[in-house]
Enzyme design. Structure first.
Site, PDB file in Angstrom:
ATOM      1  CG  HIS A  94     -23.069  -6.214 -80.200  1.00  0.00           C
ATOM      2  ND1 HIS A  94     -23.989  -6.173 -80.104  1.00  0.00           N
ATOM      3  CD2 HIS A  94     -22.324  -5.221 -80.626  1.00  0.00           C
ATOM      4  CE1 HIS A  94     -23.732  -4.559 -79.708  1.00  0.00           C
ATOM      5  NE2 HIS A  94     -23.154  -4.140 -80.433  1.00  0.00           N
ATOM      6  CD  GLU A  95     -18.161  -5.964 -79.986  1.00  0.00           C
ATOM      7  OE1 GLU A  95     -17.906  -4.276 -80.949  1.00  0.00           O
ATOM      8  OE2 GLU A  95     -19.038  -5.312 -79.278  1.00  0.00           O
ATOM      9  N   GLY A 143     -16.872  -5.316 -75.703  1.00  0.00           N
ATOM     10  CA  GLY A 143     -16.781  -5.495 -76.313  1.00  0.00           C
ATOM     11  C   GLY A 143     -17.082  -4.260 -77.463  1.00  0.00           C
ATOM     12  CD  GLN A 176     -18.742  -0.734 -80.954  1.00  0.00           C
ATOM     13  OE1 GLN A 176     -18.627  -1.131 -80.439  1.00  0.00           O
ATOM     14  NE2 GLN A 176     -20.347   0.391 -80.453  1.00  0.00           N
ATOM     15  CB  CYS A 178     -24.925  -0.612 -78.907  1.00  0.00           C
ATOM     16  SG  CYS A 178     -23.420  -1.301 -79.721  1.00  0.00           S
ATOM     17  CG  LEU A 179     -20.258  -0.049 -75.909  1.00  0.00           C
ATOM     18  CD1 LEU A 179     -18.147   0.376 -75.428  1.00  0.00           C
ATOM     19  CD2 LEU A 179     -20.480   0.798 -73.829  1.00  0.00           C
ATOM     20  CG  HIS A 189     -20.901  -3.064 -83.716  1.00  0.00           C
ATOM     21  ND1 HIS A 189     -20.728  -1.674 -84.422  1.00  0.00           N
ATOM     22  CD2 HIS A 189     -20.605  -3.380 -82.731  1.00  0.00           C
ATOM     23  CE1 HIS A 189     -22.156  -1.611 -83.641  1.00  0.00           C
ATOM     24  NE2 HIS A 189     -21.329  -2.010 -81.846  1.00  0.00           N
TER      25      HIS A 189
END
Length: 214
Positions: free
Chosen positions: A160-161, A70, A75, A118-119, A164
């Site tokens: 999670h997304e 995701g 991001q 997380c990226l 963000h």
């Protein structure tokens, strides 16, 4: 045969690499501490624009190179409430799509503790409780309504997304001690993660993205 569900609808003969990722270019993934990650993003309003379609393509390409499931627009440094996803559950079902202006509705009271990463916090992960069953509502990039119900891994991804897009990272939900450990580990693992992203970019014939030193 495994099932692939794109934008909530089952499809046949879907490629291993989404068409968006093939068209898109990999961008730098923003990292914890950058302002764009820590503020609620603006709602998407310019539906159907070429700029928005290009952004989704680039987000899919970035997610592919970073080996994520995701990715939210902030991001890649874009202040918009938008995320993309491409994940495969343990039963083999693959879910691919995007949601703009997402809102999460929790269904039921059951929660699950699973390691989350997380990226934008390259490297480590930490166990985190989240609701097991949710519904996400939003729109697609053409402005059409999107309603997706999810459990388990997919539900965690949606939460999670969506976090963000509201300026919140998963580490913000951890205890101070766990957060400190994650950030310490990130400093140790970041270089290795970035090297891997370069390798994957070249594998998929994408231009590698330079990352500044921290």
């Amino acid at each position: 045969m495994s099932t692939t569900i794109v934008q909530g609808s089952e499809v046949e003969d879907y490629p291993a690499v989404p068409p968006e990722a093939v068209r898109g270019r990999a961008l730098r993934v923003t990292e914890i501490g950058e302002d764009v990650l820590h503020e609620r993003c603006a709602d998407v309003t310019a539906f159907g624009s070429e700029e928005l379609r290009t952004l989704v393509d680039d987000m899919f390409a970035t997610m592919l190179v970073a080996e994520g499931v995701g990715l939210a627009a902030n991001q890649v440094g874009v202040d918009l409430r938008l995320f993309v996803y491409d994940l495969t559950e343990s039963d083999g079902a693959r879910h691919v799509g995007h949601v703009a202006n997402p809102e999460i509705e929790v269904l039921g009271t059951e929660t699950e503790e699973v390691e989350e990463g997380c990226l934008s916090v390259p490297g480590p992960g930490a166990d985190l409780f989240r609701p097991l069953h949710v519904r996400v509502r939003g729109v697609d990039i053409a402005g059409a309504p999107v309603t997706l119900e999810a459990e388990g891994y997919l539900a965690r991804c949606f939460q999670h997304e969506t976090d963000h897009t509201n300026g919140r990272l998963y580490v913000d939900l951890l205890s101070k001690r766990a957060r400190k450990r994650v950030l310490r580990d990130m400093e140790d693992l970041r270089e290795e993660v970035i090297e891997r992203r370069t390798e994957v970019a070249l594998l998929h014939e994408k231009e590698p993205v330079p990352y500044p030193p921290r």
